[in-house]
Design a protein around this motif. Structure first.
Motif, mmCIF file in Angstrom:
data_model
loop_
_atom_site.group_PDB
_atom_site.id
_atom_site.type_symbol
_atom_site.label_atom_id
_atom_site.label_comp_id
_atom_site.label_asym_id
_atom_site.label_seq_id
_atom_site.Cartn_x
_atom_site.Cartn_y
_atom_site.Cartn_z
ATOM 1 N N UNK A 41 30.553 57.208 43.320
ATOM 2 C CA UNK A 41 29.737 58.610 43.951
ATOM 3 C C UNK A 41 29.110 57.874 44.901
ATOM 4 N N UNK A 42 29.392 59.373 46.317
ATOM 5 C CA UNK A 42 28.469 59.370 47.728
ATOM 6 C C UNK A 42 28.127 60.655 47.890
ATOM 7 N N UNK A 43 27.091 61.184 48.867
ATOM 8 C CA UNK A 43 26.456 62.175 48.275
ATOM 9 C C UNK A 43 26.864 63.036 50.004
ATOM 10 N N UNK A 44 27.219 63.564 50.145
ATOM 11 C CA UNK A 44 28.038 64.361 51.534
ATOM 12 C C UNK A 44 26.815 64.962 52.417
ATOM 13 N N UNK A 45 25.972 65.529 50.894
ATOM 14 C CA UNK A 45 25.057 66.281 51.775
ATOM 15 C C UNK A 45 23.869 66.753 50.607
ATOM 16 N N UNK A 46 22.256 66.789 50.288
ATOM 17 C CA UNK A 46 21.652 66.599 49.562
ATOM 18 C C UNK A 46 22.349 68.077 48.437
ATOM 19 N N UNK A 47 22.556 66.487 47.298
ATOM 20 C CA UNK A 47 23.441 67.590 45.773
ATOM 21 C C UNK A 47 24.521 67.645 45.829
ATOM 22 N N UNK A 48 25.217 67.086 47.026
ATOM 23 C CA UNK A 48 26.604 67.722 47.208
ATOM 24 C C UNK A 48 27.197 66.704 47.106
ATOM 25 N N UNK A 49 27.534 65.689 45.505
ATOM 26 C CA UNK A 49 28.101 64.324 45.097
ATOM 27 C C UNK A 49 29.644 64.792 45.279
ATOM 28 N N UNK A 50 29.966 63.671 45.786
ATOM 29 C CA UNK A 50 31.813 63.603 45.084
ATOM 30 C C UNK A 50 32.552 61.817 45.024
ATOM 31 N N UNK A 51 32.585 62.440 44.255
ATOM 32 C CA UNK A 51 33.829 61.076 44.202
ATOM 33 C C UNK A 51 34.676 60.633 45.052
ATOM 34 N N UNK A 52 33.693 59.072 45.943
ATOM 35 C CA UNK A 52 34.995 58.794 46.566
ATOM 36 C C UNK A 52 35.674 57.577 46.631
ATOM 37 N N UNK A 53 36.187 57.474 47.572
ATOM 38 C CA UNK A 53 36.569 55.729 47.738
ATOM 39 C C UNK A 53 36.214 55.150 48.538
ATOM 40 N N UNK A 54 35.805 53.901 48.662
ATOM 41 C CA UNK A 54 34.179 52.904 50.266
ATOM 42 C C UNK A 54 34.893 51.556 49.206
ATOM 43 N N UNK A 55 34.189 51.170 50.768
ATOM 44 C CA UNK A 55 33.869 50.023 50.896
ATOM 45 C C UNK A 55 32.971 49.307 51.025
ATOM 46 N N UNK A 56 32.173 48.605 49.762
ATOM 47 C CA UNK A 56 30.853 48.717 49.914
ATOM 48 C C UNK A 56 29.955 49.212 48.978
ATOM 49 N N UNK A 57 30.850 50.580 48.675
ATOM 50 C CA UNK A 57 29.864 51.746 47.483
ATOM 51 C C UNK A 57 29.188 52.543 49.368
ATOM 52 N N UNK A 58 29.382 51.834 50.505
ATOM 53 C CA UNK A 58 29.124 52.892 51.550
ATOM 54 C C UNK A 58 30.047 54.198 52.174
ATOM 55 N N UNK A 59 29.513 55.152 53.264
ATOM 56 C CA UNK A 59 31.137 55.189 53.410
ATOM 57 C C UNK A 59 30.493 56.100 54.645
ATOM 58 N N UNK A 60 30.626 55.756 56.313
ATOM 59 C CA UNK A 60 32.386 54.951 56.251
ATOM 60 C C UNK A 60 31.251 53.529 55.802
ATOM 61 N N UNK A 61 32.378 52.737 55.436
ATOM 62 C CA UNK A 61 32.708 50.630 55.160
ATOM 63 C C UNK A 61 32.046 50.236 56.113
ATOM 64 N N UNK A 62 31.031 49.713 55.673
ATOM 65 C CA UNK A 62 29.928 48.909 56.558
ATOM 66 C C UNK A 62 30.413 48.554 57.769
ATOM 67 N N UNK A 63 29.528 48.556 58.697
ATOM 68 C CA UNK A 63 29.854 48.338 59.964
ATOM 69 C C UNK A 63 30.219 46.945 60.401
ATOM 70 N N UNK A 64 31.256 46.209 60.582
ATOM 71 C CA UNK A 64 31.619 44.438 60.899
ATOM 72 C C UNK A 64 31.128 44.271 62.538
#
Ligand SMILES: [Cu+2]
Length: 311
Positions: A41-64
């Motif tokens: 689950x990722x919140x793109x704006x307050x109260x706006x949650x979406x089921x995203x596909x993520x790396x390590x549960x963050x969107x964008x994925x971790x900055x390597x």
């Protein structure tokens, strides 16, 4: 990079495949990361949650972040409901590490893992993303930045860095909290459809306007913007009050940097641009395809954010 497991271990002998590439001038440290791809689950704006596909549960994925000459070792753990890969966009990896099933590296099946290993390329801005069902998987949120830092001995050309990762989150079943739309003043009540209704939700650093966190800098700072367009459209990013000096495109330093206040980011492109923060105030930074922003009562929606130069 809060969720990436990073371990710096002693230099190891390079594999034959790595030693055969020209991009490893010296043995560096081995930088290990784990990227777990999964629905979350990722919140793109307050109260706006979406089921995203993520790396390590963050969107964008971790900055390597690595340094030139390092050996980059990334284990992909696939917890998605389907196969995936990681492609290292712009990086001259050994052929078997390129993440293109059927051509180079194998697809990583659901529940499986695969370790990518390659020498870090020249300093610059790169990114990573799946190369299987690419439009759908990237559109669900699977992408992140790979930054190769300049050597410590290099002249310091900026005081602060910010990353702008532009994304196009596809409209999809499974949206929570009232759907994906954030179209502000355009969409409600029978008017024109909102930008988000037309093309999914447009994101910078995983959020949509007006909820993209501000960039705060101090007057006199030189600020490097690392910009990448992970989507399929062109986004001409426009900065008010100041301008970029473009120093690199797609990870390649420019022999003759040039000035821009509107910088078109094509699909997959990266730009490095340095801003001299010499003009105090709160300035808009937005996509100038004006169908990608809307004027909502709480501020501009879509690809719009603020750069604040404190005096
Ligand atoms: Cu745009």
């Amino acid at each position: 990079m809060t969720t990436a497991r990073i371990r710096l271990i002693a230099a190891l002998p390079l594999l034959g495949a790595l030693a055969a590439t020209a991009a490893s001038p010296a043995l560096g440290a081995v930088r290990e990361f784990t990227l777990t791809a999964a629905a979350s689950t990722w919140e793109i704006s307050p109260g706006q949650k979406v089921v995203a596909w993520t790396y390590n549960q963050t969107l964008p994925g971790p900055e390597l972040r690595v340094s030139a000459g390092d050996v980059v070792r990334v284990t992909l753990v696939n917890q998605l409901p389907e196969a995936t890969t990681i492609h290292w966009h712009g990086v001259p990896v050994p052929n078997g590490m390129d993440g293109v099933p059927g051509v180079t590296a194998p697809a990583v099946a659901r529940g499986a893992r695969f370790t990518y290993e390659f020498p870090a390329p020249a300093p610059g801005t790169y990114w990573y993303h799946p190369h299987l069902s690419s439009a759908a998987q990237i559109g669900r949120g699977l992408y992140g930045l790979l930054v190769v830092e300049p050597p410590a001995s290099a002249p310091k050309e900026w005081d602060r860095e910010v990353s702008l990762v532009v994304g196009e989150l596809a409209s999809m079943p499974g949206a929570m909290g009232g759907g994906m739309g954030m179209g502000g003043g355009m969409g409600m009540g029978g008017g024109l459809p909102s930008p988000s209704m037309m093309m999914g939700t447009l994101l910078i650093n995983g959020k949509t306007g007006p909820y993209i966190p501000d960039i705060r800098v101090r007057k006199g700072e030189r600020v490097l913007f690392r910009m990448v367009n992970t989507g399929n459209m062109v986004h001409p990013m426009h900065l008010h009050g100041m301008s970029w000096t473009v120093t690199a495109t797609d990870g390649f330093p420019l022999p003759s940097p040039y000035r821009k206040d509107t910088l078109p980011l094509n699909a997959g492109e990266r730009y490095d641009g340095v801003v001299d923060a010499d003009n105090p105030g709160t300035w808009m930074l937005h996509c100038h395809n004006l169908q990608h922003v809307g004027d909502g009562p709480a501020g501009a929606t879509g690809l719009s954010m603020m750069v604040i130069v404190e005096p």
